[in-house]
Design an enzyme around this catalytic site. Structure first.
Site, PDB file in Angstrom:
ATOM      1  N   ASP A 144     -23.136   0.709 -20.028  1.00 12.90           N
ATOM      2  CA  ASP A 144     -22.164   0.168 -20.979  1.00 12.90           C
ATOM      3  C   ASP A 144     -23.025  -0.003 -22.382  1.00 12.90           C
ATOM      4  O   ASP A 144     -23.244   1.087 -23.188  1.00 12.90           O
ATOM      5  CB  ASP A 144     -21.353  -1.938 -20.709  1.00 12.90           C
ATOM      6  N   PHE A 189     -12.318  -2.472 -18.077  1.00 13.95           N
ATOM      7  CA  PHE A 189     -13.623  -3.614 -17.762  1.00 13.95           C
ATOM      8  C   PHE A 189     -12.765  -2.877 -15.726  1.00 13.95           C
ATOM      9  O   PHE A 189     -11.589  -3.279 -15.889  1.00 13.95           O
ATOM     10  CB  PHE A 189     -13.620  -4.932 -17.654  1.00 13.95           C
ATOM     11  N   ARG A 232     -16.455  -6.075  -5.614  1.00 11.51           N
ATOM     12  CA  ARG A 232     -17.888  -5.569  -5.135  1.00 11.51           C
ATOM     13  C   ARG A 232     -17.513  -4.754  -4.310  1.00 11.51           C
ATOM     14  O   ARG A 232     -17.895  -3.457  -3.980  1.00 11.51           O
ATOM     15  CB  ARG A 232     -19.603  -5.701  -5.264  1.00 11.51           C
TER      16      ARG A 232
HETATM   17  P1  IMP Z   1     -25.480  -2.825 -20.339  1.00 10.89           P
HETATM   18  O1  IMP Z   1     -26.504  -3.620 -20.958  1.00 10.89           O
HETATM   19  O2  IMP Z   1     -24.294  -3.444 -21.792  1.00 10.89           O
HETATM   20  O3  IMP Z   1     -25.382  -1.178 -20.473  1.00 10.89           O
HETATM   21  O4  IMP Z   1     -25.197  -3.470 -18.928  1.00 10.89           O
HETATM   22  C1  IMP Z   1     -24.636  -2.979 -18.518  1.00 10.89           C
HETATM   23  C2  IMP Z   1     -24.790  -3.465 -17.082  1.00 10.89           C
HETATM   24  O5  IMP Z   1     -23.565  -4.209 -17.187  1.00 10.89           O
HETATM   25  C3  IMP Z   1     -23.820  -2.862 -15.726  1.00 10.89           C
HETATM   26  O6  IMP Z   1     -25.239  -2.745 -14.461  1.00 10.89           O
HETATM   27  C4  IMP Z   1     -23.161  -3.936 -15.249  1.00 10.89           C
HETATM   28  O7  IMP Z   1     -23.002  -4.944 -14.249  1.00 10.89           O
HETATM   29  C5  IMP Z   1     -22.452  -4.392 -16.255  1.00 10.89           C
HETATM   30  N1  IMP Z   1     -21.401  -3.866 -17.120  1.00 10.89           N
HETATM   31  C6  IMP Z   1     -21.138  -2.922 -17.726  1.00 10.89           C
HETATM   32  N2  IMP Z   1     -19.263  -3.390 -18.010  1.00 10.89           N
HETATM   33  C7  IMP Z   1     -18.566  -3.266 -16.495  1.00 10.89           C
HETATM   34  C8  IMP Z   1     -17.900  -2.545 -16.043  1.00 10.89           C
HETATM   35  O8  IMP Z   1     -16.693  -2.422 -16.580  1.00 10.89           O
HETATM   36  N3  IMP Z   1     -17.673  -4.051 -14.689  1.00 10.89           N
HETATM   37  C9  IMP Z   1     -19.078  -4.765 -14.275  1.00 10.89           C
HETATM   38  N4  IMP Z   1     -19.802  -4.751 -14.682  1.00 10.89           N
HETATM   39  C10 IMP Z   1     -20.121  -3.588 -15.894  1.00 10.89           C
HETATM   40 MG    MG Z   2     -22.940  -6.566 -13.009  1.00 10.63          MG
END
Ligand code: IMP
Ligand code: MG
Length: 180
Positions: free
Chosen positions: A108, A157, A170
């Site tokens: 993300d 999301f 999940r």
């Molecule tokens: P980042 O540090 O912002 O890249 O966070 C990534 C983490 O956020 C992933 O490993 C997921 O656990 C969570 N995440 C980000 N986007 C989503 C989504 O659309 N659905 C579910 N979990 C998400």
């Molecule tokens: Mg998560």
């Protein structure tokens, strides 16, 4: 009626079907098996989100590999992770003996994974690459690129195939949009 009533009304459109996921995993498994043939390989799964992807990608490999798990918790600022991570569960493998592939569910902002990748790099693996099932490049706030991403998705999301919302969904065998 789409047969998903048991999952609840928040589960929207299917973004990626189970069949599409399996097809991409098969292709990725072939590429990785050729690339790492004859090399000591360690797949590092970032829990919890990547547990299903890990289970499928390791079975798509036709070469030996070892498996390791890490669980990190990132601090959140608003709705995005800050990139400050606590390691809740660390590897018990000596990373310096392996070619390491980090297996992630979704990138993300990229902050969490950047921290994890930097940390593993300090342990001097023979090589390090990142493979992610899903990528939301529009959301990136740090300079981080996956070496292999199976699907690029827009800023939505999503849940299923390991990804959660409040620890639920999940177990969906596909990726669906989630809405409040
Ligand atoms: P980042 O540090 O912002 O890249 O966070 C990534 C983490 O956020 C992933 O490993 C997921 O656990 C969570 N995440 C980000 N986007 C989503 C989504 O659309 N659905 C579910 N979990 C998400
Ligand atoms: Mg998560």
């Amino acid at each position: 009626m789409n047969g998903l009533q048991g999952y609840g009304k928040n589960i929207g459109k299917t973004i990626i079907s189970g069949e599409e996921i399996q097809q991409k995993i098969k292709e990725a498994g072939k590429i990785l098996s050729e690339k790492y043939d004859g090399k000591p390989l360690l797949l590092v799964s970032i829990l919890k989100g990547s547990f299903i992807f890990l289970a499928d990608i390791c079975r798509a490999l036709t070469i030996p590999c070892e498996i390791g798990f890490m669980r990190v918790s990132s601090y959140y600022e608003g709705t995005s992770s800050s990139g400050n991570v606590d390691i809740m569960l660390d590897l018990d493998n000596d990373v310096s003996r392996y070619h390491v592939i980090i297996v992630e569910d979704i990138i993300d902002t990229g902050r969490t994974l950047k921290e994890v990748a930097d940390l593993l790099r300090k342990r001097a693996p023979l090589s390090l690459e990142i493979i992610t099932l899903l990528d939301k490049p529009e959301r990136r706030t740090v300079d981080l690129k996956a070496d292999m991403s199976l699907f690029t998705i827009p800023d939505l999301f999503v849940v299923g195939y390991g990804l959660d919302c409040g620890e639920k969904y999940r177990n969906l065998p596909f990726i669906a949009e989630y809405s409040e």
